[in-house]
Design a protein around this motif. Structure first.
Motif, PDB file in Angstrom:
ATOM      1  N   GLU A 149     -17.396 -44.124  11.031  1.00 34.12           N
ATOM      2  CA  GLU A 149     -17.957 -42.807  10.734  1.00 34.12           C
ATOM      3  C   GLU A 149     -17.961 -41.912  11.974  1.00 34.12           C
ATOM      4  O   GLU A 149     -17.628 -40.730  11.895  1.00 34.12           O
ATOM      5  CB  GLU A 149     -19.368 -42.937  10.167  1.00 34.12           C
ATOM      6  N   HIS A 153     -15.676 -38.492  12.225  1.00 31.71           N
ATOM      7  CA  HIS A 153     -16.305 -37.206  12.523  1.00 31.71           C
ATOM      8  C   HIS A 153     -15.680 -36.579  13.771  1.00 31.71           C
ATOM      9  O   HIS A 153     -15.341 -35.387  13.782  1.00 31.71           O
ATOM     10  CB  HIS A 153     -17.816 -37.375  12.711  1.00 31.71           C
ATOM     11  N   PRO A 182     -13.021 -37.195   6.124  1.00 32.47           N
ATOM     12  CA  PRO A 182     -14.256 -36.841   5.427  1.00 32.47           C
ATOM     13  C   PRO A 182     -14.319 -35.380   4.964  1.00 32.47           C
ATOM     14  O   PRO A 182     -15.230 -35.005   4.237  1.00 32.47           O
ATOM     15  CB  PRO A 182     -15.334 -37.112   6.484  1.00 32.47           C
TER      16      PRO A 182
END
Length: 192
Positions: A149, A153, A182
């Motif tokens: 994650e 990002h 994402p």
């Protein structure tokens, strides 16, 4: 490596430390092996950069402080990028070790981001390291999921801010796509 030093190193591999045997090995290398090439009189090098990178990666993967050394090499420039990725692959596929590569990803992409080219390149390398590991292995642990994650990002921010060169951004974008972009505005046809 100089020929005398090469002979001594090879002699150390012989059960009796035979310099004659080592000289025969050196002669065979000169004439037909292609493993080492005599670039200058009595001076040998590897003929292929990839072979050098693999051996450097094998050495790096064996280091106890792999993550710290890998992050340091990443700061040294693009020359070490493939070495680091080969070391990650070696650890994962030959040794079944995901802890060292995940520690490297954490070093390459720390929680606190710096807005400098070297930090963006390290984040991109972190993404490629996760891809090299394989997502099934990455998401197998809480640390892996958290790092995925963080890297996703950071790579999205890299692309949105237009950091690095277009070629580097495109490569970072490919890594992000493999990790799962994402950003809904680029990840779905409707969003685009």
């Amino acid at each position: 490596i100089g020929e005398l030093r090469l002979q001594k190193a090879l002699a150390g591999l012989h059960p009796q430390g035979s310099l004659d045997w080592a000289q025969h090995v050196v002669e065979a290398m000169k004439m037909r092996a292609g493993l080492l090439v005599e670039r200058a009189p009595e001076g040998f090098t590897y003929p292929h950069r990839t072979f050098q990178e693999y051996l450097a990666g094998a050495h790096l993967s064996a280091q106890a402080d792999f993550a710290r050394q890998g992050a340091w090499l990443a700061e040294e420039g693009a020359l070490w990028r493939e070495v680091v990725l080969l070391a990650v692959g070696r650890l994962v596929y030959l040794g079944g070790d995901t802890d060292k590569p995940l520690a490297l990803v954490g070093e390459l992409c720390p929680a606190e981001a710096a807005d400098q080219d070297v930090a963006w390149r390290k984040a991109w390398l972190a993404g490629d390291a996760l891809v090299e590991m394989g997502l099934n292995r990455v998401v197998d642990s809480a640390l892996g999921r958290d790092l995925r994650e963080r890297v996703r990002h950071r790579l999205a921010v890299l692309l949105e801010r237009g950091r690095l060169t277009p070629v580097e951004r495109a490569a970072a974008g490919r890594a992000l796509a493999k990790l799962g972009d994402p950003r809904l505005d680029v990840a779905t046809v409707e969003g685009m």
